[in-house]
Design an enzyme around this catalytic site. Structure first.
Site, mmCIF file in Angstrom:
data_model
loop_
_atom_site.group_PDB
_atom_site.id
_atom_site.type_symbol
_atom_site.label_atom_id
_atom_site.label_comp_id
_atom_site.label_asym_id
_atom_site.label_seq_id
_atom_site.Cartn_x
_atom_site.Cartn_y
_atom_site.Cartn_z
ATOM 1 N N LYS A 125 50.018 40.134 50.553
ATOM 2 C CA LYS A 125 51.452 39.851 50.511
ATOM 3 C C LYS A 125 51.797 38.633 51.366
ATOM 4 C CE LYS A 125 51.032 42.528 48.013
ATOM 5 N NZ LYS A 125 49.997 43.489 47.581
ATOM 6 N N GLY A 174 39.447 40.520 35.234
ATOM 7 C CA GLY A 174 40.341 41.669 35.378
ATOM 8 C C GLY A 174 41.777 41.226 35.612
ATOM 9 N N GLY A 193 44.278 43.227 36.197
ATOM 10 C CA GLY A 193 44.961 44.396 36.761
ATOM 11 C C GLY A 193 45.816 43.932 37.929
ATOM 12 N N VAL A 198 33.677 40.050 30.214
ATOM 13 C CA VAL A 198 32.713 39.186 30.910
ATOM 14 C C VAL A 198 31.361 39.886 30.969
ATOM 15 C CG1 VAL A 198 32.158 38.069 33.103
ATOM 16 C CG2 VAL A 198 34.520 38.080 32.261
ATOM 17 N N GLY A 234 38.499 46.550 39.634
ATOM 18 C CA GLY A 234 38.785 47.906 40.103
ATOM 19 C C GLY A 234 38.011 48.236 41.368
ATOM 20 N N ALA A 241 48.314 52.578 49.107
ATOM 21 C CA ALA A 241 48.372 52.852 50.544
ATOM 22 C C ALA A 241 49.348 53.983 50.869
ATOM 23 C CB ALA A 241 48.778 51.580 51.283
ATOM 24 N N HIS A 285 78.641 45.195 45.104
ATOM 25 C CA HIS A 285 78.698 44.023 44.231
ATOM 26 C C HIS A 285 78.820 42.765 45.085
ATOM 27 C CE1 HIS A 285 79.659 41.422 40.885
ATOM 28 N NE2 HIS A 285 80.678 40.955 41.592
HETATM 29 P P1 FAD Z 1 41.068 52.325 53.304
HETATM 30 O O1 FAD Z 1 42.276 51.514 53.534
HETATM 31 O O2 FAD Z 1 39.997 51.745 52.438
HETATM 32 O O3 FAD Z 1 40.483 52.656 54.757
HETATM 33 C C1 FAD Z 1 39.296 53.309 54.956
HETATM 34 C C2 FAD Z 1 38.671 52.832 56.254
HETATM 35 O O4 FAD Z 1 37.584 53.684 56.601
HETATM 36 C C3 FAD Z 1 38.090 51.429 56.198
HETATM 37 O O5 FAD Z 1 38.490 50.696 57.339
HETATM 38 C C4 FAD Z 1 36.583 51.650 56.219
HETATM 39 O O6 FAD Z 1 35.900 50.560 56.814
HETATM 40 C C5 FAD Z 1 36.494 52.922 57.047
HETATM 41 N N1 FAD Z 1 35.292 53.727 56.816
HETATM 42 C C6 FAD Z 1 34.711 54.020 55.627
HETATM 43 N N2 FAD Z 1 33.644 54.823 55.806
HETATM 44 C C7 FAD Z 1 33.559 55.037 57.143
HETATM 45 C C8 FAD Z 1 32.658 55.785 57.954
HETATM 46 N N3 FAD Z 1 31.670 56.495 57.415
HETATM 47 N N4 FAD Z 1 32.849 55.762 59.294
HETATM 48 C C9 FAD Z 1 33.859 55.050 59.842
HETATM 49 N N5 FAD Z 1 34.735 54.336 59.123
HETATM 50 C C10 FAD Z 1 34.598 54.338 57.787
HETATM 51 N N6 FAD Z 1 48.128 49.410 47.943
HETATM 52 C C11 FAD Z 1 49.471 49.468 48.003
HETATM 53 O O7 FAD Z 1 50.022 50.571 48.108
HETATM 54 N N7 FAD Z 1 50.233 48.326 47.988
HETATM 55 C C12 FAD Z 1 49.681 47.093 47.876
HETATM 56 O O8 FAD Z 1 50.382 46.096 47.863
HETATM 57 C C13 FAD Z 1 48.264 47.003 47.796
HETATM 58 N N8 FAD Z 1 47.668 45.791 47.710
HETATM 59 C C14 FAD Z 1 46.308 45.727 47.683
HETATM 60 C C15 FAD Z 1 45.719 44.467 47.598
HETATM 61 C C16 FAD Z 1 44.353 44.347 47.576
HETATM 62 C C17 FAD Z 1 43.721 42.982 47.488
HETATM 63 C C18 FAD Z 1 43.539 45.531 47.676
HETATM 64 C C19 FAD Z 1 42.039 45.431 47.704
HETATM 65 C C20 FAD Z 1 44.118 46.790 47.759
HETATM 66 C C21 FAD Z 1 45.513 46.893 47.748
HETATM 67 N N9 FAD Z 1 46.143 48.141 47.810
HETATM 68 C C22 FAD Z 1 47.507 48.208 47.840
HETATM 69 C C23 FAD Z 1 45.381 49.407 47.844
HETATM 70 C C24 FAD Z 1 45.301 49.934 49.281
HETATM 71 O O9 FAD Z 1 44.694 48.965 50.092
HETATM 72 C C25 FAD Z 1 44.506 51.232 49.314
HETATM 73 O O10 FAD Z 1 45.052 52.158 48.403
HETATM 74 C C26 FAD Z 1 44.556 51.840 50.714
HETATM 75 O O11 FAD Z 1 44.010 50.959 51.653
HETATM 76 C C27 FAD Z 1 43.797 53.177 50.744
HETATM 77 O O12 FAD Z 1 43.855 53.703 52.028
HETATM 78 P P2 FAD Z 1 42.729 54.651 52.606
HETATM 79 O O13 FAD Z 1 43.189 55.026 53.971
HETATM 80 O O14 FAD Z 1 42.419 55.708 51.638
HETATM 81 O O15 FAD Z 1 41.400 53.758 52.702
HETATM 82 P P1 AMP Z 2 42.596 47.468 38.075
HETATM 83 O O1 AMP Z 2 41.952 48.755 37.651
HETATM 84 O O2 AMP Z 2 44.099 47.456 38.050
HETATM 85 O O3 AMP Z 2 42.037 46.953 39.373
HETATM 86 O O4 AMP Z 2 42.153 46.395 36.968
HETATM 87 C C1 AMP Z 2 40.835 46.046 36.691
HETATM 88 C C2 AMP Z 2 40.799 45.415 35.313
HETATM 89 O O5 AMP Z 2 39.520 44.816 35.101
HETATM 90 C C3 AMP Z 2 41.011 46.398 34.162
HETATM 91 O O6 AMP Z 2 42.127 45.990 33.405
HETATM 92 C C4 AMP Z 2 39.705 46.309 33.349
HETATM 93 O O7 AMP Z 2 39.931 46.411 31.957
HETATM 94 C C5 AMP Z 2 39.192 44.914 33.712
HETATM 95 N N1 AMP Z 2 37.733 44.754 33.520
HETATM 96 C C6 AMP Z 2 36.746 45.601 33.893
HETATM 97 N N2 AMP Z 2 35.512 45.106 33.563
HETATM 98 C C7 AMP Z 2 35.737 43.904 32.950
HETATM 99 C C8 AMP Z 2 34.876 42.882 32.361
HETATM 100 N N3 AMP Z 2 33.542 43.003 32.347
HETATM 101 N N4 AMP Z 2 35.458 41.771 31.839
HETATM 102 C C9 AMP Z 2 36.796 41.623 31.838
HETATM 103 N N5 AMP Z 2 37.647 42.545 32.365
HETATM 104 C C10 AMP Z 2 37.134 43.671 32.921
#
Ligand code: FAD
Ligand code: AMP
Length: 475
Positions: free
Chosen positions: A59, A189, A191, A246, A279, A328, A452
């Site tokens: 963000k 992707g 997504g 791909v 994904g 999150a 408004h």
């Molecule tokens: P995580 O945030 O993955 O945290 C798990 C933590 O546990 C990590 O720090 C990991 O290193 C640690 N860990 C793992 N195994 C161990 C172990 N054995 N011992 C010690 N530590 C360990 N979600 C939203 O809601 N809004 C958004 O805008 C959004 N934007 C995103 C953008 C990107 C690029 C990505 C990749 C994700 C985004 N998400 C967003 C998804 C969001 O980040 C996840 O859904 C969220 O972080 C999940 O939280 P969690 O606590 O389950 O796991």
């Molecule tokens: P998300 O699940 O929102 O993170 O989106 C991932 C996207 O990647 C999905 O829309 C999938 O259809 C797409 N995807 C997965 N594998 C492939 C691939 N080999 N080539 C192109 N798109 C893919």
């Protein structure tokens, strides 16, 4: 015999795990929180994927790149002429890092203030809730918990024949750290993550090609929303190629040749960078000893019931590690619900009213069911929609693309789903979530006075439109 004993041991300090740890401490449980993440200087970096390489940094870059785009393309309409605009990518990335560090530090302070014991290292669950703790600094030890919460989160998927090297071929981590704007960027992707990160680099000047295997863009929302999104993304120059699967990527001399197949057969093009955004998968590897008693699904997620109970007694699992949306706020609320249930006997999360947001421009947000889902479930509904172009505020802001759509039960008018594409959709959806949580009807939303001129008037008018009585459009 355990070296240390706790009421609750949480493995994973992302938004799921740390929020649960804080709530548990508030409820006077003795808590150990284990998280392995460190920053570039070897300091603890709690906050998980979300804070370090997900929600927050993405963000930050989306906001920086949006300013850059607006200055170049939208300011002249306001009478503002800006002569020379340039982008300092290094400074933008540094700003993002600073925000992340500030929040890492804030979390460490919160852990201290709540008297949470924090271990920066790996945790692994053995039988009888014994957790082996391997700190980055210091001796290994065994801690035992009355309860254990698994909150290890997720990591990026990759695909065969596409090897992430962190430089030319990257996942979300690398895409948040480019040191210059790539001339041509391919994204596998289309997504949520692909669209958001593709938008960042497109706004900064990259030629961005998104390769999406499916034939439809964003099938999670209704076609009117995804069509509006496709139209806006096209205007912005995002080149989205659907039905493009791909199969391989090959790096040579700082370029990457990407090969995919579509309806015309096999295609290849060369890019400067490739982002793999196909994904995410549960990060269950290395988390469980053979005798932990915790079972995984065939997708590697921890198996849980509706209350996040695993197959081992008093071991719970939440967030991206388990079924449900990888978001999150879902992770946080799930963790808090588990802690409240085990400390007080009452804890609940309603998975049916979790809002989703895609932070593109315009933003896309939704909650509840889509038209397609309602039809599949055989539920009769009425729909009302309203365009931002008919709101004074949208026009005044110069951000009037998109619309609000509300779906309500045909019989009792209860709101079943809302989808929004438009400015600040991420904020506007909150009102709809509240309405749905309170089992509200479209009539309820229609009777509420909205200020408004605001964008929220589009929500109000969409609710009126369900009953064909919107004021500022013909019904
Ligand atoms: P995580 O945030 O993955 O945290 C798990 C933590 O546990 C990590 O720090 C990991 O290193 C640690 N860990 C793992 N195994 C161990 C172990 N054995 N011992 C010690 N530590 C360990 N979600 C939203 O809601 N809004 C958004 O805008 C959004 N934007 C995103 C953008 C990107 C690029 C990505 C990749 C994700 C985004 N998400 C967003 C998804 C969001 O980040 C996840 O859904 C969220 O972080 C999940 O939280 P969690 O606590 O389950 O796991
Ligand atoms: P998300 O699940 O929102 O993170 O989106 C991932 C996207 O990647 C999905 O829309 C999938 O259809 C797409 N995807 C997965 N594998 C492939 C691939 N080999 N080539 C192109 N798109 C893919």
């Amino acid at each position: 015999m355990a070296d240390k004993e706790f009421d609750l041991i949480v493995i994973g300090g992302g938004p799921g795990g740390y929020a649960a740890a804080i709530r548990a401490a508030q409820l006077e449980l003795k808590v150990l929180l284990i998280d392995d993440r460190q920053d570039d200087n070897g300091k603890p970096a709690p906050g998980g994927t979300c804070l370090n390489v997900g929600c927050v940094p993405s963000k930050a870059l989306l906001d920086s790149s949006k300013h850059f785009h607006h200055i170049q393309h939208d300011y002249t309409a306001h009478g503002i002429n800006v002569e020379k605009v340039s982008m300092d990518v290094g400074k933008m990335i540094e700003r993002k890092r600073k925000i992340v560090k500030q929040l890492n530090g804030g979390l460490m302070q919160l852990f201290k203030a709540n008297k949470i014991e924090f271990a920066n290292g790996r945790g692994k669950l053995f039988s009888d809730r014994q957790v082996e703790v391997r700190p980055h600094d210091g001796e290994n030890y065994i801690a035992v918990g009355k309860h254990v919460m698994l909150a290890a989160g997720s990591e990026a998927f990759s695909i065969p024949n596409v090897e992430i090297d962190g430089k030319i071929i990257v996942d979300n981590i690398g895409a948040l750290e480019f040191d210059a704007v790539p001339e041509r960027l391919a994204v596998i992707g289309a997504g949520v993550i692909g669209l958001e990160m593709g938008s960042v680099w497109r706004r900064l000047g990259s030629e961005v090609v998104l390769l999406e295997a499916m034939d439809d863009l964003l099938p999670v929302v209704d076609p009117d929303i995804s069509k509006a999104a496709a139209r806006e993304f096209k205007k912005q120059g995002l080149d989205i190629r659907l039905g493009a699967k791909v199969s391989s990527a090959e790096v040579s001399e700082d370029k990457v040749k990407v090969t995919w197949s579509d309806k015309n057969g096999e295609q290849s093009e060369t890019f400067d960078r490739l982002l793999v955004a196909v994904g995410r998968k549960a990060a269950s590897e290395g988390l469980l000893a053979d005798d932990s008693g915790v079972e995984l699904t065939d997708r590697g997620q921890v198996k849980v019931d509706e209350d996040c109970r695993t197959t081992a007694e008093n071991v719970w699992a939440i967030g991206d590690l388990v079924r449900g949306p990888m978001l999150a706020h879902k992770a946080s609320e799930e963790g808090i619900a588990v802690v409240e249930a085990l400390a007080t006997g009452h804890g609940h999360i309603n998975l049916d009213t979790i809002p989703w947001v895609i932070y593109t421009d315009p933003e896309i947000a939704w909650v509840g069911k889509t038209e397609k889902q309602l039809k599949e479930d055989g539920i009769e509904f009425r729909a009302g929609s309203f365009p931002f172009a008919a709101t004074g505020r949208g026009l005044a802001m110069g951000e009037a693309a998109g619309h609000v759509k509300i779906l309500a039960d045909a019989e009792d008018d209860r709101i079943l789903g809302v989808q929004i594409i438009g400015p600040t959709a991420s904020e506007l959806i909150a009102e709809c979530v509240v309405a749905m949580e309170f089992a509200g009807s479209s009539e309820d939303l229609a009777r509420i006075v909205h200020a408004h001129p605001t964008l929220s008037e589009a929500v109000h008018e969409a609710a009126l439109a369900v009953d064909k009585r919107a004021i500022h459009k013909t019904n």
